[in-house]
Design a protein around this motif. Structure first.
Motif, PDB file in Angstrom:
ATOM      1  N   ARG A   1       0.857  -1.177   0.000  1.00  0.00           N
ATOM      2  CA  ARG A   1       0.000   0.000   0.000  1.00  0.00           C
ATOM      3  C   ARG A   1       0.898   1.234   0.000  1.00  0.00           C
ATOM      4  NH1 ARG A   1      -5.123   1.517   3.822  1.00  0.00           N
ATOM      5  NH2 ARG A   1      -6.120   0.344   2.145  1.00  0.00           N
ATOM      6  N   ILE A   2       0.624   2.147  -0.933  1.00  0.00           N
ATOM      7  CA  ILE A   2       1.336   3.420  -0.978  1.00  0.00           C
ATOM      8  C   ILE A   2       0.324   4.524  -0.712  1.00  0.00           C
ATOM      9  CG2 ILE A   2       2.721   4.993  -2.370  1.00  0.00           C
ATOM     10  CD1 ILE A   2       3.659   2.642  -4.001  1.00  0.00           C
ATOM     11  N   GLU A   3       0.635   5.386   0.245  1.00  0.00           N
ATOM     12  CA  GLU A   3      -0.227   6.498   0.598  1.00  0.00           C
ATOM     13  C   GLU A   3       0.465   7.805   0.218  1.00  0.00           C
ATOM     14  OE1 GLU A   3      -0.919   6.025   4.744  1.00  0.00           O
ATOM     15  OE2 GLU A   3      -1.928   4.085   4.531  1.00  0.00           O
ATOM     16  N   ALA A   4      -0.209   8.608  -0.577  1.00  0.00           N
ATOM     17  CA  ALA A   4       0.359   9.883  -0.997  1.00  0.00           C
ATOM     18  C   ALA A   4       0.581  10.780   0.213  1.00  0.00           C
ATOM     19  CB  ALA A   4      -0.568  10.560  -2.004  1.00  0.00           C
ATOM     20  N   GLY A   5       1.641  11.576   0.164  1.00  0.00           N
ATOM     21  CA  GLY A   5       1.987  12.416   1.309  1.00  0.00           C
ATOM     22  C   GLY A   5       1.990  13.892   0.983  1.00  0.00           C
ATOM     23  N   SER A   6       2.595  14.667   1.859  1.00  0.00           N
ATOM     24  CA  SER A   6       2.698  16.114   1.702  1.00  0.00           C
ATOM     25  C   SER A   6       4.132  16.538   1.976  1.00  0.00           C
ATOM     26  CB  SER A   6       1.755  16.839   2.671  1.00  0.00           C
ATOM     27  OG  SER A   6       0.411  16.444   2.462  1.00  0.00           O
ATOM     28  N   ALA A   7       4.495  17.676   1.421  1.00  0.00           N
ATOM     29  CA  ALA A   7       5.826  18.226   1.636  1.00  0.00           C
ATOM     30  C   ALA A   7       5.712  19.712   1.958  1.00  0.00           C
ATOM     31  CB  ALA A   7       6.708  18.004   0.410  1.00  0.00           C
ATOM     32  N   LEU A   8       6.611  20.205   2.776  1.00  0.00           N
ATOM     33  CA  LEU A   8       6.573  21.596   3.215  1.00  0.00           C
ATOM     34  C   LEU A   8       7.184  22.509   2.164  1.00  0.00           C
ATOM     35  CD1 LEU A   8       5.821  23.366   5.696  1.00  0.00           C
ATOM     36  CD2 LEU A   8       8.217  23.153   6.408  1.00  0.00           C
ATOM     37  N   ASP A   9       6.425  23.500   1.748  1.00  0.00           N
ATOM     38  CA  ASP A   9       6.905  24.508   0.812  1.00  0.00           C
ATOM     39  C   ASP A   9       7.662  25.560   1.618  1.00  0.00           C
ATOM     40  OD1 ASP A   9       7.264  26.655  -0.908  1.00  0.00           O
ATOM     41  OD2 ASP A   9       5.334  26.399  -1.902  1.00  0.00           O
ATOM     42  N   PRO A  10       8.991  25.680   1.422  1.00  0.00           N
ATOM     43  CA  PRO A  10       9.765  26.622   2.243  1.00  0.00           C
ATOM     44  C   PRO A  10       9.406  28.072   1.984  1.00  0.00           C
ATOM     45  CG  PRO A  10      11.102  25.750   0.460  1.00  0.00           C
ATOM     46  CD  PRO A  10       9.823  24.981   0.438  1.00  0.00           C
ATOM     47  N   ARG A  11       8.743  28.365   0.867  1.00  0.00           N
ATOM     48  CA  ARG A  11       8.399  29.757   0.562  1.00  0.00           C
ATOM     49  C   ARG A  11       7.148  30.204   1.283  1.00  0.00           C
ATOM     50  NH1 ARG A  11       8.117  29.130  -5.801  1.00  0.00           N
ATOM     51  NH2 ARG A  11       6.714  27.518  -5.014  1.00  0.00           N
ATOM     52  N   THR A  12       6.226  29.294   1.532  1.00  0.00           N
ATOM     53  CA  THR A  12       4.964  29.653   2.168  1.00  0.00           C
ATOM     54  C   THR A  12       4.840  29.115   3.590  1.00  0.00           C
ATOM     55  OG1 THR A  12       3.822  27.673   1.365  1.00  0.00           O
ATOM     56  CG2 THR A  12       3.851  29.614  -0.090  1.00  0.00           C
ATOM     57  N   GLY A  13       5.677  28.122   3.910  1.00  0.00           N
ATOM     58  CA  GLY A  13       5.569  27.492   5.215  1.00  0.00           C
ATOM     59  C   GLY A  13       4.368  26.582   5.338  1.00  0.00           C
ATOM     60  N   GLU A  14       3.717  26.283   4.226  1.00  0.00           N
ATOM     61  CA  GLU A  14       2.546  25.420   4.227  1.00  0.00           C
ATOM     62  C   GLU A  14       2.861  24.092   3.537  1.00  0.00           C
ATOM     63  OE1 GLU A  14      -0.586  27.539   2.339  1.00  0.00           O
ATOM     64  OE2 GLU A  14      -0.788  29.019   3.956  1.00  0.00           O
ATOM     65  N   PHE A  15       2.128  23.054   3.946  1.00  0.00           N
ATOM     66  CA  PHE A  15       2.312  21.745   3.338  1.00  0.00           C
ATOM     67  C   PHE A  15       1.577  21.678   2.003  1.00  0.00           C
ATOM     68  CE2 PHE A  15       3.466  20.622   7.679  1.00  0.00           C
ATOM     69  CZ  PHE A  15       4.535  19.751   7.459  1.00  0.00           C
ATOM     70  N   VAL A  16       2.240  21.084   1.043  1.00  0.00           N
ATOM     71  CA  VAL A  16       1.686  20.908  -0.296  1.00  0.00           C
ATOM     72  C   VAL A  16       1.431  19.424  -0.505  1.00  0.00           C
ATOM     73  CG1 VAL A  16       2.109  21.167  -2.777  1.00  0.00           C
ATOM     74  CG2 VAL A  16       2.974  22.885  -1.168  1.00  0.00           C
ATOM     75  N   LYS A  17       0.207  19.078  -0.927  1.00  0.00           N
ATOM     76  CA  LYS A  17      -0.093  17.681  -1.175  1.00  0.00           C
ATOM     77  C   LYS A  17       0.630  17.192  -2.425  1.00  0.00           C
ATOM     78  CE  LYS A  17      -4.648  17.248   1.011  1.00  0.00           C
ATOM     79  NZ  LYS A  17      -6.084  16.894   0.785  1.00  0.00           N
ATOM     80  N   MET A  18       1.275  16.047  -2.295  1.00  0.00           N
ATOM     81  CA  MET A  18       1.931  15.417  -3.419  1.00  0.00           C
ATOM     82  C   MET A  18       1.064  14.263  -3.907  1.00  0.00           C
ATOM     83  SD  MET A  18       4.657  17.222  -3.527  1.00  0.00           S
ATOM     84  CE  MET A  18       5.571  16.297  -4.759  1.00  0.00           C
ATOM     85  N   GLY A  19       1.064  14.017  -5.210  1.00  0.00           N
ATOM     86  CA  GLY A  19       0.300  12.907  -5.754  1.00  0.00           C
ATOM     87  C   GLY A  19       1.045  11.593  -5.574  1.00  0.00           C
ATOM     88  N   LEU A  20       0.395  10.511  -5.966  1.00  0.00           N
ATOM     89  CA  LEU A  20       1.021   9.197  -5.933  1.00  0.00           C
ATOM     90  C   LEU A  20       2.074   9.092  -7.043  1.00  0.00           C
ATOM     91  CD1 LEU A  20      -2.156   7.002  -5.441  1.00  0.00           C
ATOM     92  CD2 LEU A  20      -0.228   7.101  -3.827  1.00  0.00           C
TER      93      LEU A  20
END
Length: 305
Positions: free
Chosen positions: A66-85
């Motif tokens: 099982r692979i679950e898509a994750g999120s990564a922190l955008d250093p420019r906004t300080g907000e997490f960005v959802k990444m696709g599978l």
């Protein structure tokens, strides 16, 4: 006349397969790739399932993924960005690269900023800007994803719940049209790294290179690489087309369409895995005990190369 002659000329991909086949039959590999055995049995999506799809489940025999898509922190906004599978052939090559480097160096830390372009060239992948951006994007998707791998051993379930990597650096290109999350250094999670140490399947790099433009071809090659040598010499295994369709047929609406494509792909795989012994008929495949694509002694010598 020229158009007629072109029908009989091999394509660029066919030439790669023919050249790799000749090399593989003529000499042992001088470079070995590796991949976790669960990834050899359970593939990731061939195509983008859509960014709204956040989970991907595959099962084959006693192995589950099982692979679950994750999120990564955008250093420019300080907000997490959802990444696709992750999807396609590139994350498959990335997984092979990360596993190979971890085994080769004996370290869970893999430097990819300097080695990814060289790795792409070694696999004869295009290294233009668009191709590298796609490759980096797929690596970022892998880095952010969570993986759950399970396999039944000796009647009990052994499961690994971890990210492929436990930490990664991110940077954004300054050009707005090239916004790509790009892990420059990845650290494989301890749990995944330990599991890889016990379950790494050796692969011939020349075969991986020749098949690197096809997700299905890569999946079939690594599946056979981990399976054929484990079949008892006097007990061939039969797999019907419905079972093969469930494992490799994502994106095909009909079994017969899948079967036609699979048989074509299998012929390509056997070119670079000539030791594979397989019979195909209208019912399915019969797998026979075969030598692995990389002999044990070659595997050991390559680890210190």
């Amino acid at each position: 006349m020229a158009n007629k002659l072109s029908q009989f000329l091999p394509t660029r991909q066919q030439m790669r397969l023919i050249e790799a086949s000749a090399e593989i039959q003529g000499s042992p590999p001088n470079r070995i790739d590796f991949l976790h055995t669960v990834h050899c049995q359970c593939g990731i999506p061939y195509r983008n399932p859509g960014d709204n799809v956040r989970e991907w489940d595959r099962r084959q025999g006693l192995a589950s993924l099982r692979i679950e898509a994750g999120s990564a922190l955008d250093p420019r906004t300080g907000e997490f960005v959802k990444m696709g599978l992750p999807y396609g052939e590139k994350p498959r090559l990335v997984l092979i690269h990360l596993a190979t480097e971890a085994v080769r160096t004996g370290s869970p830390v893999v430097e990819v900023e300097d080695s990814m372009t060289a790795f792409a060239r070694a696999l004869r992948m295009e290294t233009n800007g668009q191709q590298l951006r796609t490759l980096k994007d797929q690596l970022a998707r892998l880095a952010a994803a969570t993986v759950r791998m399970g396999v039944v051993e000796d009647g009990r379930a052994v499961q690994v719940n971890a990210q492929f990597v436990s930490a990664f650096d991110l940077w954004f290109p300054r050009q707005e049209d090239q916004r790509v999350l790009w892990p420059s250094t990845v650290r494989l999670s301890d749990e995944y790294y330990r599991s890889l140490g016990k379950h790494a399947v050796p692969l011939d790099r020349r075969a991986v290179s020749a098949l690197g433009s096809s997700s299905m071809a890569l999946d079939v090659y690594v599946w056979l690489a981990q399976r054929l040598h484990r079949i008892a010499p006097n007990r061939p295994q039969f797999i019907d087309w419905v079972s093969l369709y469930e494992q490799f047929g994502q994106g095909f609406g009909r079994v017969r369409d899948f079967r036609r494509r699979f048989l074509q792909t299998l012929r390509e795989v056997i070119l670079v895995y000539p030791k594979a012994r397989i019979d195909a008929d209208g019912r399915g495949l019969t797998l026979f005990h075969s030598s692995p694509p990389v002999a044990a002694r070659s595997e050991k010598s390559s680890l210190i190369a």
